[in-house]
Design an enzyme around this catalytic site. Sequence first.
Site, PDB file in Angstrom:
ATOM      1  CE  LYS A 175      -3.064  -3.048   1.077  1.00 13.62           C
ATOM      2  NZ  LYS A 175      -5.020  -3.235   0.013  1.00 13.62           N
ATOM      3  CE  LYS A 201      -3.489  -9.587  -3.656  1.00 17.91           C
ATOM      4  NZ  LYS A 201      -3.459  -8.094  -3.923  1.00 17.91           N
ATOM      5  CG  ASP A 203      -4.040  -4.268  -3.809  1.00 16.69           C
ATOM      6  OD1 ASP A 203      -5.145  -4.718  -4.037  1.00 16.69           O
ATOM      7  OD2 ASP A 203      -4.608  -3.290  -2.230  1.00 16.69           O
ATOM      8  CD  GLU A 204      -7.803  -4.915  -5.984  1.00  9.79           C
ATOM      9  OE1 GLU A 204      -8.321  -4.029  -5.300  1.00  9.79           O
ATOM     10  OE2 GLU A 204      -6.605  -5.676  -5.341  1.00  9.79           O
ATOM     11  CG  HIS A 294      -7.093  -9.960  -6.348  1.00  7.72           C
ATOM     12  ND1 HIS A 294      -8.685  -9.501  -6.547  1.00  7.72           N
ATOM     13  CD2 HIS A 294      -7.027  -9.414  -5.168  1.00  7.72           C
ATOM     14  CE1 HIS A 294      -8.885  -8.705  -5.142  1.00  7.72           C
ATOM     15  NE2 HIS A 294      -8.036  -8.564  -4.789  1.00  7.72           N
ATOM     16  CG  HIS A 327      -7.493 -12.873  -2.439  1.00  8.96           C
ATOM     17  ND1 HIS A 327      -6.916 -11.614  -1.304  1.00  8.96           N
ATOM     18  CD2 HIS A 327      -6.691 -12.653  -3.144  1.00  8.96           C
ATOM     19  CE1 HIS A 327      -5.902 -11.206  -1.601  1.00  8.96           C
ATOM     20  NE2 HIS A 327      -5.783 -12.043  -2.528  1.00  8.96           N
TER      21      HIS A 327
END
EC number: 4.1.1.39
Length: 475
Positions: A175, A201, A203-204, A294, A327
Amino acid sequence: MSPQTETKASVGFKAGVKDYKLTYYTPDYQTKDTDILAAFRVTPQPGVPPEEAGAAVAAESSTGTWTTVWTDGLTSLDRYKGRCYGIEPVPGEESQFIAYVAYPLDLFEEGSVTNMFTSIVGNVFGFKALRALRLEDLRIPPAYIKTFQGPPHGIQVERDKLNKYGRPLLGCTIKPKLGLSAKNYGRAVYECLRGGLDFTKDDENVNSQPFMRWRDRFLFCAEAIYKAQAETGEIKGHYLNATAGTCEEMIKRAVFARELGAPIIMHDYLTGGFTANTSLAHYCRDNGLLLHIHRAMHAVIDRQKNHGMHFRVLAKALRLSGGDHIHAGTVVGKLEGERDITLGFVDLLRDEFVEKDRSRGIFFTQDWVSLPGVLPVASGGIHVWHMPALTEIFGDDSVLQFGGGTLGHPWGNAPGAVANRVALEACVQARNEGRDLAREGNEIIREASKWSPELAAACEVWKEIKFEFPAVDTI
């Protein structure tokens, strides 16, 4: 074949419209081991009988149309039609019922989730005779499962590749999800991995934007992985999102990740599509890459109780199409997910054989006939105080992924990773000693924080954070 289920399509052609239930409602039908079985939650329009609505679903998702056609006489309708073989009321809902539909296996192309969904849910959901329609579950027969590769590697192969056993794996979503430069992004990855996480990871929605092109991100993340591995002696990974606007571009990114020596890549399987996902899964198996999935966009499809498709169906489809992680909600975090329902589809992802259990929303017994399992990923609004519950709920074969719960640590990313690793190790040790994580979880975390200042700081920051809202989707 009983007179009730036989269709005399070849005895002359009579134009006109007839009730669906005359052809497609067959309560005496005995399902076959090779049939694909579906459980639909049906809400018919006022005045439409349940049998007619259920038969309409079977017809419109298989061989039927709104009127009689002369070409019915050119084929064997009894061989190819879907059949509504059962109707049952939904407890507490006057206007809803469950319609059970059986589809002959010959209706579906081998190894194609795309074709399976195009047939079963592709058109019928817009049918005017229905106010709402939801696909609650599918039984995929072993004969059809054997036409799929499934996950590129599966749970045991992944553990062997990583040399990590006896505990859940730990991850973190970097993030802010958008806006970082590739170099700063790689720095965040390195700090999290050296602090004790197994994975970080993308993010999508991190693909290849002007502020960070995919190739730059891949390079800096690879550097971070190798540096963290050298410092810790552990195998590390970063989910490099290969999702792209075309399949060709997606594969190009996967090839570059392999050339860098990355152990794992990532795909948004719903927005990317099942054809793209299956293609990527085949590439990953052929080239030794793990594949993280995801589920971006899933709630558009699965969150409403009366219309759409339950996530357990999307989870089964992903296991067929291919993915090593997916997920799956958290039960305790910020995202939707009632405990029994969540554990139901977690078992459908991991286990080889799952018995019918309506208390967990499982309508059919499912035999996966040795298709590799998928690791469920718990992610979304979780932090160190959730660690005992997550360890108890999901068990060892899972990935626990803390984004804000790592990067939001007051001392930085690496201490945040340390806090999560210490909390996890404490919970696993306590469980192995026979302690009750559900009852003693907070005490276990407090004890561990006495010898870990990083964990103590995390406990103080998030001691009041809870996400207590009733689930929308319940049994």
